[in-house]
Design a protein around this motif. Structure first.
Motif, mmCIF file in Angstrom:
data_model
loop_
_atom_site.group_PDB
_atom_site.id
_atom_site.type_symbol
_atom_site.label_atom_id
_atom_site.label_comp_id
_atom_site.label_asym_id
_atom_site.label_seq_id
_atom_site.Cartn_x
_atom_site.Cartn_y
_atom_site.Cartn_z
ATOM 1 N N CYS A 1 52.454 51.283 29.158
ATOM 2 C CA CYS A 1 51.303 51.865 29.841
ATOM 3 C C CYS A 1 51.397 53.382 29.823
ATOM 4 O O CYS A 1 52.330 53.970 30.404
ATOM 5 N N ALA A 2 50.429 54.035 29.202
ATOM 6 C CA ALA A 2 50.458 55.490 29.061
ATOM 7 C C ALA A 2 50.339 56.186 30.413
ATOM 8 O O ALA A 2 50.989 57.205 30.651
ATOM 9 N N ALA A 3 49.515 55.654 31.299
ATOM 10 C CA ALA A 3 49.369 56.275 32.615
ATOM 11 C C ALA A 3 50.685 56.241 33.379
ATOM 12 O O ALA A 3 51.052 57.210 34.060
ATOM 13 N N ARG A 4 51.420 55.160 33.263
ATOM 14 C CA ARG A 4 52.717 55.063 33.950
ATOM 15 C C ARG A 4 53.718 56.019 33.333
ATOM 16 O O ARG A 4 54.483 56.688 34.044
ATOM 17 N N GLN A 5 53.736 56.088 32.020
ATOM 18 C CA GLN A 5 54.661 56.992 31.342
ATOM 19 C C GLN A 5 54.397 58.443 31.727
ATOM 20 O O GLN A 5 55.326 59.249 31.840
ATOM 21 N N GLN A 6 53.133 58.762 31.929
ATOM 22 C CA GLN A 6 52.744 60.132 32.253
ATOM 23 C C GLN A 6 52.719 60.403 33.761
ATOM 24 O O GLN A 6 52.412 61.518 34.190
ATOM 25 N N GLY A 7 53.050 59.401 34.576
ATOM 26 C CA GLY A 7 53.010 59.573 36.017
ATOM 27 C C GLY A 7 51.614 59.805 36.549
ATOM 28 O O GLY A 7 51.427 60.516 37.537
ATOM 29 N N ARG A 8 50.607 59.158 35.937
ATOM 30 C CA ARG A 8 49.209 59.409 36.298
ATOM 31 C C ARG A 8 48.486 58.137 36.752
ATOM 32 O O ARG A 8 47.258 58.083 36.743
ATOM 33 N N VAL A 9 49.235 57.144 37.154
ATOM 34 C CA VAL A 9 48.605 55.882 37.545
ATOM 35 C C VAL A 9 47.615 56.083 38.689
ATOM 36 O O VAL A 9 46.520 55.514 38.700
ATOM 37 N N ALA A 10 47.981 56.939 39.643
ATOM 38 C CA ALA A 10 47.123 57.135 40.811
ATOM 39 C C ALA A 10 45.834 57.872 40.482
ATOM 40 O O ALA A 10 44.839 57.731 41.209
ATOM 41 N N LEU B 1 34.502 43.331 29.930
ATOM 42 C CA LEU B 1 34.834 44.655 30.453
ATOM 43 C C LEU B 1 34.250 44.787 31.867
ATOM 44 O O LEU B 1 33.358 45.601 32.111
ATOM 45 N N ASP B 2 34.776 43.959 32.779
ATOM 46 C CA ASP B 2 34.357 44.116 34.169
ATOM 47 C C ASP B 2 35.135 45.278 34.784
ATOM 48 O O ASP B 2 35.929 45.938 34.123
ATOM 49 N N GLY B 3 34.905 45.530 36.067
ATOM 50 C CA GLY B 3 35.529 46.680 36.696
ATOM 51 C C GLY B 3 37.046 46.644 36.667
ATOM 52 O O GLY B 3 37.708 47.672 36.460
ATOM 53 N N ASN B 4 37.622 45.454 36.860
ATOM 54 C CA ASN B 4 39.072 45.343 36.846
ATOM 55 C C ASN B 4 39.652 45.617 35.470
ATOM 56 O O ASN B 4 40.695 46.272 35.338
ATOM 57 N N VAL B 5 38.997 45.123 34.441
ATOM 58 C CA VAL B 5 39.490 45.327 33.079
ATOM 59 C C VAL B 5 39.306 46.782 32.656
ATOM 60 O O VAL B 5 40.155 47.349 31.963
ATOM 61 N N LYS B 6 38.221 47.402 33.075
ATOM 62 C CA LYS B 6 38.049 48.832 32.802
ATOM 63 C C LYS B 6 39.230 49.630 33.341
ATOM 64 O O LYS B 6 39.778 50.505 32.649
ATOM 65 N N ARG B 7 39.598 49.340 34.579
ATOM 66 C CA ARG B 7 40.696 50.086 35.202
ATOM 67 C C ARG B 7 42.006 49.846 34.467
ATOM 68 O O ARG B 7 42.769 50.792 34.187
ATOM 69 N N LEU B 8 42.284 48.584 34.130
ATOM 70 C CA LEU B 8 43.531 48.259 33.446
ATOM 71 C C LEU B 8 43.626 48.969 32.100
ATOM 72 O O LEU B 8 44.647 49.591 31.767
ATOM 73 N N LEU B 9 42.574 48.901 31.305
ATOM 74 C CA LEU B 9 42.605 49.513 29.977
ATOM 75 C C LEU B 9 42.608 51.033 30.056
ATOM 76 O O LEU B 9 43.247 51.700 29.234
ATOM 77 N N ALA B 10 41.885 51.593 31.045
ATOM 78 C CA ALA B 10 41.881 53.045 31.194
ATOM 79 C C ALA B 10 43.277 53.553 31.506
ATOM 80 O O ALA B 10 43.698 54.611 31.006
ATOM 81 N N ARG B 11 44.021 52.837 32.319
ATOM 82 C CA ARG B 11 45.392 53.229 32.616
ATOM 83 C C ARG B 11 46.312 52.977 31.422
ATOM 84 O O ARG B 11 47.148 53.829 31.080
ATOM 85 N N PHE B 12 46.176 51.828 30.805
ATOM 86 C CA PHE B 12 47.070 51.479 29.699
ATOM 87 C C PHE B 12 47.003 52.519 28.586
ATOM 88 O O PHE B 12 48.027 52.910 28.023
ATOM 89 N N ALA B 13 45.799 52.984 28.279
ATOM 90 C CA ALA B 13 45.631 53.945 27.184
ATOM 91 C C ALA B 13 45.418 55.370 27.681
ATOM 92 O O ALA B 13 45.146 56.266 26.877
ATOM 93 N N ALA B 14 45.521 55.585 28.995
ATOM 94 C CA ALA B 14 45.315 56.920 29.590
ATOM 95 C C ALA B 14 43.989 57.530 29.134
ATOM 96 O O ALA B 14 43.929 58.644 28.618
#
Length: 362
Positions: free
Chosen positions: A208-217, A137-150
């Motif tokens: 990806c939940a963040a993409r579906q919700q338009g919240r990637v940014a 769970l490095d910084g990159n993986v944190k970001r990926l999973l946080a977006r994937f599961a919103a």
């Protein structure tokens, strides 16, 4: 998307697009992976590669690293920043020689007892070098999973972190763990980037939940902002008529721990008295140079470089190994912090220009 499908898509992407020629992948021993993981903490791959190659050429194994002097280890680290990482590497190498026959233990709990190795670093070592099913769970993986599961909230908050670890554990497959681990790092670093992520190329995009919700940014949430405090110091550029400058080894702990730097005093200090009382030197103070700001993660440091000519000296600065007269014309490559290295270069430039004042541009 269930975990099996998650892992399958990540591995398919890795087979087609993952990075497979990184130096530490060529012979992924626990030692080589460990060094790379420590270097990669808060540092980009492109920056790390030349440092890693030089470091491994000089310290090819744990026993060589353990036998080295701390100053030499820091010299090979100089410029990478976060110098506690280098001190922890050296300290851990000596512990491994004393307690583990010069080998890294292939057990997560034991690894995490060693200086500088946390849960994610231990997981990466064991997954990449030993093929163990260990989550990272490095910084990159944190970001990926946080977006994937919103996942709401800043990833380093304990509540959010626990949720992300649960996701990381759940999605880690039992097969091809090393490839999956590298793939997750690569996806976060090259596709699911902090800004302008390349969602159209992501194998997980449709789920990806963040993409579906338009919240990637907006995901993951940023660290709560706070104004960094500003500290001040005066670095004394104490030079002899021969062009040598006095350097002092910093204490092992704290910023630039163990590196060589200039003697420092407060802005309010009387420099002539300070040099006489603390160093046994008689000096003529010159005009200060432009203030230099060096920023750390938790504060800004405003440095006032102040040159002074040494006209007489006692024996204080010759006691022990704390001080050295450094020849700017013939740098010896000792470990110095970035602003000190730049100041030394400016001093050398000044000497080449017949003593004309050189104002620093940082």
């Amino acid at each position: 998307m269930n975990s099996a499908e998650f892992g399958r898509r990540v591995l398919e992407w890795f087979d087609a697009h993952g990075r497979k020629q990184l130096p530490w992948q060529e012979d992924p021993t626990p030692y080589r992976v460990w060094v790379s993981e420590i270097m990669l903490q808060q540092t980009q791959v492109a920056t790390v590669i030349p440092y890693y190659q030089r470091f491994m050429a000089r310290f090819p194994d744990i026993r060589t690293l353990a036998a080295a002097e701390p100053d030499e280890v820091l010299r090979f680290w100089a410029g990478l920043g976060y110098y506690a990482r280098a001190r922890h590497l050296h300290q851990t190498a000596r512990i491994l020689c004393d307690r583990h026959d010069g080998e890294l233990p292939l057990d997560s709990a034991t690894l995490q007892e060693l200086p500088g190795i946390g849960r994610s670093t231990a997981g990466a070592i064991l997954a990449l070098a030993a093929g163990q099913r260990q989550a990272i769970l490095d910084g990159n993986v944190k970001r990926l999973l946080a977006r994937f599961a919103a996942i709401e909230g800043w990833p380093s908050q304990s509540r959010v972190l626990a949720t992300l670890w649960d996701l990381a554990e759940r999605h880690t497959p039992t097969e091809r763990v090393a490839d999956y681990t590298q793939a997750m790092m690569d996806l976060g670093a090259t596709v699911c980037t902090p800004r302008q992520p390349r969602c159209e190329t992501c194998p997980l995009a449709e789920a990806c939940a963040a993409r579906q919700q338009g919240r990637v940014a907006e995901l993951p949430a940023s660290r709560p902002r706070r104004d960094l405090p500003v500290r001040t110091t005066r670095m004394l550029l104490l030079r002899t008529m021969d062009g040598e400058v006095l350097l002092e080894r910093r204490p092992p702990a704290g910023i630039w721990g163990g590196l060589w730097s200039f003697p420092e005093c407060t802005l309010e200090s009387d420099i002539v008295d300070w040099c006489r009382d603390r160093l046994g030197l008689t000096v003529i103070v010159e005009r200060p140079w432009t203030v230099v700001r060096h920023s750390f993660s938790h504060f800004h440091l405003d440095i006032t470089p102040t040159p002074a000519q040494v006209t007489g000296q006692g024996g204080l600065v010759m006691e022990g190994e704390r001080f050295v007269w450094y020849n700017t014309r013939h740098p010896d490559g000792r470990g110095v912090a970035t602003p000190v290295r730049r100041l030394l270069a400016a001093l050398a430039s000044e000497l080449r220009n017949d003593g004309n004042q050189r104002w620093l541009e940082w």
